[in-house]
Design an enzyme around this catalytic site. Structure first.
Site, PDB file in Angstrom:
ATOM      1  N   THR A  31      18.592  18.432 110.018  1.00 29.06           N
ATOM      2  CA  THR A  31      18.454  19.876 110.236  1.00 29.06           C
ATOM      3  C   THR A  31      17.010  20.327 110.072  1.00 29.06           C
ATOM      4  OG1 THR A  31      20.654  20.253 109.385  1.00 29.06           O
ATOM      5  CG2 THR A  31      19.109  22.079 109.128  1.00 29.06           C
ATOM      6  N   ARG A  39      34.263  22.092 112.426  1.00 26.59           N
ATOM      7  CA  ARG A  39      33.562  22.044 111.130  1.00 26.59           C
ATOM      8  C   ARG A  39      32.246  22.829 111.210  1.00 26.59           C
ATOM      9  NH1 ARG A  39      28.325  20.291 109.073  1.00 26.59           N
ATOM     10  NH2 ARG A  39      28.609  19.596 106.933  1.00 26.59           N
ATOM     11  N   VAL A  40      32.002  23.638 110.209  1.00 27.61           N
ATOM     12  CA  VAL A  40      30.735  24.355 110.085  1.00 27.61           C
ATOM     13  C   VAL A  40      30.126  23.962 108.744  1.00 27.61           C
ATOM     14  CG1 VAL A  40      29.720  26.652 109.746  1.00 27.61           C
ATOM     15  CG2 VAL A  40      31.402  26.286 111.568  1.00 27.61           C
ATOM     16  N   GLY A  41      28.837  23.707 108.738  1.00 30.04           N
ATOM     17  CA  GLY A  41      28.160  23.307 107.505  1.00 30.04           C
ATOM     18  C   GLY A  41      27.487  24.479 106.820  1.00 30.04           C
ATOM     19  N   ASP A  42      26.526  24.144 105.989  1.00 29.33           N
ATOM     20  CA  ASP A  42      25.807  25.165 105.213  1.00 29.33           C
ATOM     21  C   ASP A  42      24.742  25.899 106.031  1.00 29.33           C
ATOM     22  OD1 ASP A  42      24.440  22.619 105.366  1.00 29.33           O
ATOM     23  OD2 ASP A  42      22.928  23.484 104.050  1.00 29.33           O
ATOM     24  N   THR A  70      18.835  20.977 103.345  1.00 31.10           N
ATOM     25  CA  THR A  70      19.185  19.965 104.336  1.00 31.10           C
ATOM     26  C   THR A  70      20.047  18.919 103.641  1.00 31.10           C
ATOM     27  OG1 THR A  70      18.280  18.400 105.955  1.00 31.10           O
ATOM     28  CG2 THR A  70      17.052  18.651 103.906  1.00 31.10           C
ATOM     29  N   GLY A 128      26.157  19.440 103.973  1.00 35.11           N
ATOM     30  CA  GLY A 128      26.350  20.872 103.807  1.00 35.11           C
ATOM     31  C   GLY A 128      27.473  21.247 102.864  1.00 35.11           C
TER      32      GLY A 128
HETATM   33  C1  SD4 Z   1      25.169  20.270 107.748  1.00 34.92           C
HETATM   34  N1  SD4 Z   1      23.261  20.606 106.349  1.00 34.92           N
HETATM   35  O1  SD4 Z   1      25.690  20.605 108.796  1.00 34.92           O
HETATM   36  C2  SD4 Z   1      23.667  20.241 107.669  1.00 34.92           C
HETATM   37  C3  SD4 Z   1      23.169  18.909 108.087  1.00 34.92           C
HETATM   38  C4  SD4 Z   1      21.767  18.647 107.677  1.00 34.92           C
HETATM   39  O2  SD4 Z   1      19.926  17.370 107.507  1.00 34.92           O
HETATM   40  O3  SD4 Z   1      21.131  19.349 107.034  1.00 34.92           O
HETATM   41  N2  SD4 Z   1      21.170  17.614 107.953  1.00 34.92           N
HETATM   42  O4  SD4 Z   1      25.799  19.934 106.763  1.00 34.92           O
END
Ligand code: SD4
Length: 325
Positions: free
Chosen positions: A187, A215-218, A238, A241
């Site tokens: 990210t 799915r949704v991350g942070d 990063t 998440g």
């Molecule tokens: C996630 N935090 O979707 C993101 C992925 C990420 O470095 O940061 N990768 O969980």
């Protein structure tokens, strides 16, 4: 050359003036102080941050707004088809769909976000429009796509030949793993201070490769993947998440700085919280990056390998963070 040595050579170390910074004036200084007050600075996660910082710096050095700088900066990574973890060419979910998450926050505490957005190359620009043009903070899925199309964004195929090839390779085992560093997730999170001393941030990603559909991350969650408070500073996250969301990671880092911690210590304290609550992090990376209102910056990660791009007048290079494991 490490950051302190470089700054020492430049003679910047002792230039601290805290005029615009009521927070730092009251806070204990726990580490060496790095000053960029009145001068612009931009930091962003991972190696691809260097090219993104270039675009952001082009705006900052002309006296432009940090909000424009972070938006245009991370768009470089989004539009790079060789980058497998952000925007165009991002690795898909386990069904072959590229689904994108992004958010942006400015010095006024305004925020915009999109999640589970498909077919749009620059989700950060859509997030900015959500902030600028709607009464809302976050749009997701089909609603976010419809909003983007209504505002002139083009619907494109984000799955490149390379990301499709990797997905087909993955399907042979269909094993979901979260490798420690940039192997399947890097990210871009970016923080910038402009010459007016205002701080903004942006975060954008295709999320964890081969995640479940939906799915949704942070990264699009204000307070998890990104948080900015112009009185204090900003932070981005990063890594995995799920761990960041469970601790409101970026908000925690900013609050740690509000209580007087240096950026690096604030990031470390957030990492320590994650490790304390979720001890099985052997294969799980999380990294935080923080930029304080006075221009001091720092990062920290669970595992070795997390680095960030740092750009200010006369300086453009990667910095490796300290880590706990
Ligand atoms: C996630 N935090 O979707 C993101 C992925 C990420 O470095 O940061 N990768 O969980």
């Amino acid at each position: 050359m490490n950051r302190k040595k470089f700054l020492g050579l430049l003679g910047l170390g002792g230039l601290a003036t805290l005029s615009r910074n009521s927070f730092a004036a009251n806070a204990p200084q726990t580490e060496d102080f790095t000053y960029s007050g009145g001068k612009a600075i931009v930091i962003s996660t991972w190696y691809h941050g260097l090219a993104a910082n270039d675009a952001a710096w082009a705006i900052l050095k002309k006296g432009g707004r940090s909000l424009d700088a972070v938006e245009k900066g991370v768009m470089v990574s989004e539009s790079d088809p060789t980058n497998l973890t952000v925007g165009l060419g991002g690795l898909p979910d386990r069904d072959g769909n590229v689904t994108l998450d992004a958010c942006i926050m400015d010095e006024k505490g305004r925020a915009g976000s999109v999640a589970f957005l498909q077919h749009i190359e620059n989700p950060i620009a859509v997030a900015r429009l959500v902030m600028d043009k709607t009464p809302h903070v976050m749009l997701v899925g089909d609603g976010a796509l419809r909003f983007a199309l209504e505002n002139g964004f083009k619907k494109i195929n984000l799955l490149t030949d390379e990301s499709k090839r990797r997905w087909e390779e993955w399907k042979k085992t269909s094993k979901y793993e979260t490798p420690v560093n940039i192997e399947n997730h890097d990210t871009i999170g970016m923080l910038a201070i402009d010459s007016s001393g205002n701080i903004s941030g942006a975060c954008t990603t295709s999320g964890m490769a081969f995640k479940m559909h939906g799915r949704v991350g942070d990264s699009p969650i204000i307070g998890a993947g990104l948080f900015v408070d112009n009185e204090v500073g900003g932070a981005v996250a990063t890594g995995v998440g799920e761990l960041v969301m469970r601790t409101c990671g970026s908000f925690l880092v900013v609050e740690n700085m509000r209580r007087g911690m240096s950026p690096e210590k604030a990031c470390k304290a957030a990492v320590d919280r994650i490790v304390a609550k979720h001890p099985s992090v052997a294969d799980t990376q999380v990294g935080f990056l923080a930029l304080r209102k006075d221009g001091k910056y720092g990062g920290y990660s669970i595992h070795d390998g997390f680095d960030y791009a740092l750009t200010y007048e006369g300086h453009h290079a990667m910095v490796k963070t300290a880590h706990s494991k």
